[in-house]
Scaffold this active site. Structure first.
Site, PDB file in Angstrom:
ATOM      1  N   LYS A 207      10.831  19.305  -6.776  1.00 37.62           N
ATOM      2  CA  LYS A 207      10.280  20.002  -5.538  1.00 37.62           C
ATOM      3  C   LYS A 207       8.713  19.567  -5.675  1.00 37.62           C
ATOM      4  CE  LYS A 207       9.311  24.208  -3.136  1.00 37.62           C
ATOM      5  NZ  LYS A 207       9.603  25.766  -2.921  1.00 37.62           N
TER       6      LYS A 207
ATOM      7  N   SER B  45      11.273  27.545   1.402  1.00 36.66           N
ATOM      8  CA  SER B  45      10.403  26.357   1.209  1.00 36.66           C
ATOM      9  C   SER B  45      11.032  25.294   0.702  1.00 36.66           C
ATOM     10  CB  SER B  45       9.181  26.717   0.720  1.00 36.66           C
ATOM     11  OG  SER B  45       9.362  27.286  -0.529  1.00 36.66           O
TER      12      SER B  45
ATOM     13  N   SER C  84      12.820  31.079  -1.402  1.00 43.16           N
ATOM     14  CA  SER C  84      12.560  29.816  -1.155  1.00 43.16           C
ATOM     15  C   SER C  84      13.510  28.891  -1.963  1.00 43.16           C
ATOM     16  CB  SER C  84      11.221  29.556  -1.525  1.00 43.16           C
ATOM     17  OG  SER C  84      10.262  29.732  -0.586  1.00 43.16           O
TER      18      SER C  84
END
Lengths: 486, 476
Positions: A76, A151, A175
């Protein structure tokens, strides 16, 4: 081969059925072909990935048998990666090249993995749909008109679409778990403190936790074996005995006590999700588990408390983005104040600015007691709910999200978006480990099941998830877009 | 109207750790800009603080030394404000749960009395960097070497009643931190900085007046001047029918005045909240006890011991213990020379004079303790007179040779040979018959004249006791 789990790839690599270079190239080819459709990657590191793959193959030839050696993964874009742009999904850090590696990144490198690139995300991890990214929304591989969740939407979409074998993510309020649910994969959030936060760009420090997005719970265990552990660079990382998360995956679930919070099966939950989870619970009963209803009486307060604590911490964490030392700076500021104002107005997106303002307000003189202090009290109540629950049950199971993935642009009201995380947020407030695993589908879209365990009971949690995946094949179903399922 | 002054001091002491409060960067003074700032100090994304245990130990050391409550659990907070030399946009400090609680300091006042000044608290916090304006026309430079340096902020109660008391308190504080070896206390380099809260009220009232906070005063002398200026200013304001405004003021040493800082600079809501990147600091009795066990002898105890063991006056002992180095120096001189009082005299008068004249610290002294001890020994064993010892002392400043070598080279040995002295005495009597007649007629004051003449003839080297005795005998 690219659709295999990490556990399977590990065997294939060890057996010499495939080389890391071949595998890496296969993923890179797929990224080149489909990333435009998905927008899952912000940065692709073709050259360095192939170099790392070559090194992994060489290490294997020299006798290295590390389980994750040569496995291609994606990080990420919230994890700092040395020499590689680390944007956090923001214009503010569009050109920020980190001079150091996050501990998570360092540990995966040391384990011999290959980094394919950096995945898209909601800006500064603030969002539940991946629509707040400065680099544009990520699309759900199951239906390109829908969101992948957020997210960690880029990581979830990349794993689901076989653009990588596994990916890292972070989870502040859901997330990892919510995008895992929307994308039909396994998303694991360890206990707060289990994985180092060093080099992970902060959103809300007391809630942020790194974790994994993978194709199975077994893979999550393999990733945990690399990621977890004390780090002297993170004062909140926890010093506990080293655990082999793979060792107990096949423990029997006979007599397992499962708690079903009645608050998670109430108004707002879609019928198809409820039905899928109740059906999944029957599988557990077949495995010898006992299911009983429990109560988390303060659960309804958790979203409100979260949206005070998280923005408050964020308002301070994001103060460093001031245009002085690195990152975005506005053009031709007339003075210091102008530089601050325009840099931050232009560098941050709306959702980030909204949360900075909310957090600043909550901490202001005269409001602190009413908001921040009260939210911290609620946090203790929420934690107590779980402490009480775990006196009666071993794990708590419910839906990860009230519904399946929604259409891009469908959720324009911020408060409605905040309620997306109604089942996952309490876990962050309590610092507990939790996992979302695929447990059904509705209208061709995956449904996620949420399992929560007590503090540092990750091994138990992965055992419970893995046993379900041995019994069912929801985690093996694939989207039919992007050349998959042909 | 008669006014009473009320002063409380906030003193920032830079702890002399090798590395910063939350990062491994060095803390040396005077390094090239930004060479002592790592990724945490630059507030790069993803970096986290790790508490420097040495700083914690120093803070506890201070607390134990002033008899303060030590918090078993203390908490760091974020103090939020934007400034270019504050890289994170917040300063990590301690608000509600400081490491050191209530304590006190006893200071000696000029009239010889003592006064106890309360200390409210002391907490750890990180320093900011420096903004450099002059070097970059039209721009500002930022030097983050100092950013993150550990500070101990020591807050006094409003117990201080005059500028002189304030200085006495600061000097005592300075002595203690130096004794504890937790800071170099160098005010010129900013290792010890002082903010003074000053207000006045009519004598006899108990309510506090509005106070002005005077920021960043960087010497003892300026503290005294700034406070005295401020007292005069506030009296003027009130006596002219005005009201003192609660505000922050800056002391300008060049103009010797305080002036108001723009309200914009101080109207901050710092939005403190607990620093989530650090766990609360939890310490136990064993830790506190181990620090207490290692405490050095502190100024008050040392002073009492000097009076008791060495028979010194309160005053001399007080001067000698003002710094740990001075006290250590004195003890070497006293022990090696064997004459504690003479040693005290020489250290407080001659040596101190030398240091003051040259603006030296005791460690800069060209006359080391063992050399001064030898010099004093030579006075005692009558090798030289006390008067000539001063000449030797002067020579020792420039000449690193041994005391005995200097005495010999300069031919300053005292004349103790009875024959030689007798010869001198005889000559003086022979050459001054008129005075001899006066003396013998009963004018005893003339005796001093003979001593002076004989001493002069011996170039000051005659042993005074022997000389006196012989003169008395011969003049009978």
């Amino acid at each position: 081969m690219i659709d295999k789990t990490v556990a399977e790839l590990s065997v294939a690599l060890a057996a010499g059925d495939i080389s890391s270079v071949e595998l890496t190239q296969a993923y890179l080819d797929r990224i080149a072909r489909y990333n435009d459709d998905l927008n899952a990657f912000i940065t692709v590191c073709e050259e360095s990935a192939l170099d790392q793959a070559k090194a992994a193959d060489l290490a294997r030839a020299n006798g290295d048998t590390s389980p994750l050696l040569g496995i291609p993964l994606a990080h990420k874009d919230i994890f700092c990666t040395k020499g590689i742009t680390t944007t956090c999904g923001s214009r503010m850090l569009q050109n920020f090249v980190s001079p150091y590696d996050a501990t998570v990144v360092e540990r995966f490198s040391a384990a011999g993995t290959v980094m394919l690139g950096k995945t898209n995300m909601d800006e500064f991890a603030m969002g539940s749909s991946n629509e707040t990214s400065f680099f544009g929304p990520v699309r759900n591989p199951w239906d390109l008109s829908r969101v992948p969740g957020g997210s960690s939407g880029g990581s979830a979409a990349a794993v689901a679409a076989d653009l990588c074998a596994m990916a890292t993510g972070t989870d502040t309020g859901g997330s990892i778990r919510q995008p895992a649910a929307f994308c039909g994969i396994t998303g694991f959030k360890p206990s707060y403190g289990r994985v180092s936060r060093w080099g992970m760009i902060a959103f809300a420090s007391s809630l942020d936790q790194a974790g994994s997005l993978s194709k199975s719970a077994e893979d999550a265990a393999l990733m945990m074996n690399v990621m977890a552990g004390l780090d002297s660079k993170d004062s909140t990382s926890v010093d506990t005995e080293a655990v082999d998360y793979s060792a107990t995956l096949n423990d029997s679930l006979e007599g397992l006590r499962i708690g079903i919070p009645k608050q998670h099966f109430a108004e707002g939950l879609s019928a198809e999700v409820e039905s899928a989870i109740r059906t999944a619970l029957l599988e557990y009963e077949k495995l010898g588990a006992k299911v009983k209803e429990i109560s988390l009486p303060n659960n309804h307060l958790s979203v409100s408390a979260y949206y005070v604590v998280a923005p408050a911490e964020a308002s301070a964490n994001l103060s460093r983005y001031d245009g002085v030392r690195y990152g975005y700076r506005c053009e031709n500021p007339v003075d210091l104040e102008d530089m601050y104002k325009r840099t931050r107005s232009e560098g941050f997106g709306d959702e980030v600015k909204r949360r900075i303002m909310v957090g600043t307000y909550a901490l202001s003189a005269g409001f602190y007691d009413a908001y921040y202090r009260k939210a911290q009290k609620i946090r203790r109540l929420v934690k107590n709910d779980f402490t009480n629950a775990f006196k009666e049950v071993d794990v708590v199971i419910g839906p990860t999200s009230p519904h399946t993935a929604f259409e891009l642009g469908a959720n324009s009201d911020p408060v409605a978006m905040y309620l997306e995380d109604i089942y996952t947020i309490a876990v962050n407030l309590a610092g507990l480990p939790a996992i979302s695993i695929p447990a059904g589908s509705a209208n061709g879209l995956p449904i996620g099941m949420h399992i929560v365990a007590g503090d540092f009971e990750e091994a138990k949690l992965l055992n419970v998830a893995h046993q379900f995946q041995r019994q069912t094949d929801w985690h093996l179903s694939k989207p039919t877009t992007l050349g998959m399922g042909a | 109207m008669e006014w009473e002054t009320v002063i409380g001091l906030e003193v920032h002491v830079q702890l002399s750790t090798h590395s910063k409060l939350f990062s491994g960067s060095a803390t040396k003074f005077g390094a090239a800009p930004n060479t002592q700032a790592n990724i945490y100090d630059l507030a790069l994304p993803g970096t986290l603080p790790v508490l420097n245990k040495a700083a914690l130990a120093m803070a506890v050391r201070f607390g134990v030394a002033i008899g303060a409550e030590i918090s078993k659990r203390s908490v760091f907070d974020r103090k939020n404000y934007f400034y270019p030399d504050l890289p994170k946009g917040y300063q990590v400090s301690q608000l509600d749960y400081p490491i050191v609680g209530k304590g006190s300091l006893t200071v000696a006042l000029e009239d010889g009395t003592e006064k106890v000044i309360g200390i409210t608290r002391a907490h750890m916090e990180e320093d900011a960097g420096k903004s450099l304006h002059q070097e970059f026309p039209g721009m500002s430079g930022i030097d983050l070497n100092r950013a993150g340096t550990p500070l101990l902020e020591i807050v006094s109660e409003p117990d201080i009643r005059s500028a002189k008391e304030a200085v006495a308190y600061l000097k005592k504080l300075h002595a203690i931190i130096r004794y504890l070896d937790i800071s170099d206390g160098n005010m010129a380099q900013g290792s010890m900085r002082c903010d003074a809260n000053v207000s006045i009220r009519p004598v006899g009232t108990t309510e506090f007046g509005n106070r002005a906070e005077i920021k960043n005063i960087n010497s003892f002398r300026f503290v005294e001047k700034a406070i005295n200026y401020e007292i005069q200013r506030q009296q003027g304001v009130i006596e002219d029918g005005g009201r003192v405004v609660q505000e922050t003021r800056l002391y300008d040493a060049d103009k010797n005045e305080t002036r108001s800082m723009r309200s914009k600079e101080v109207a901050n809501d710092y939005r403190y909240f607990p620093e989530p990147d650090l766990l609360p600091i939890v310490i136990d009795d064993a830790f506190i006890d181990s620090i207490r066990a290692e405490l050095p002898e502190l100024p008050d105890a040392k002073k009492a011991r000097f009076c008791r063991e060495y028979g010194l006056s309160e005053y001399d002992a007080g001067v000698l213990v003002s710094t740990r180095e001075m006290a250590d120096y004195y003890e070497v001189v006293a022990k090696q020379s064997g004459d504690t009082k003479l040693a005290a005299n020489w250290v407080t008068v001659e040596l101190q004079g030398l240091l003051n004249k040259n603006n030296w610290e005791i460690n800069d002294s060209p006359i080391q303790a063992d050399r001064l001890a030898t010099l004093i020994s030579r006075i005692q064993d009558n090798t030289i007179s006390g008067k000539l010892a001063k000449t030797v002392f002067e020579t020792m400043i420039e000449d690193s040779a041994g005391v005995d070598a200097i005495i010999k080279e300069k031919g300053l040995q005292q004349v103790t040979d009875a024959g030689a002295i007798e010869k001198l005495v005889d000559e003086v009597i022979a050459n001054n018959q008129a005075q001899v007649a006066q003396y013998r007629a009963g004018k005893e004051k003339v005796f001093g004249f003979f001593v002076g003449q004989a001493m002069k003839a011996s170039k000051g080297k005659a042993n005074p006791a022997q000389l006196n005795q012989l003169l008395k005998e011969k003049l009978k």
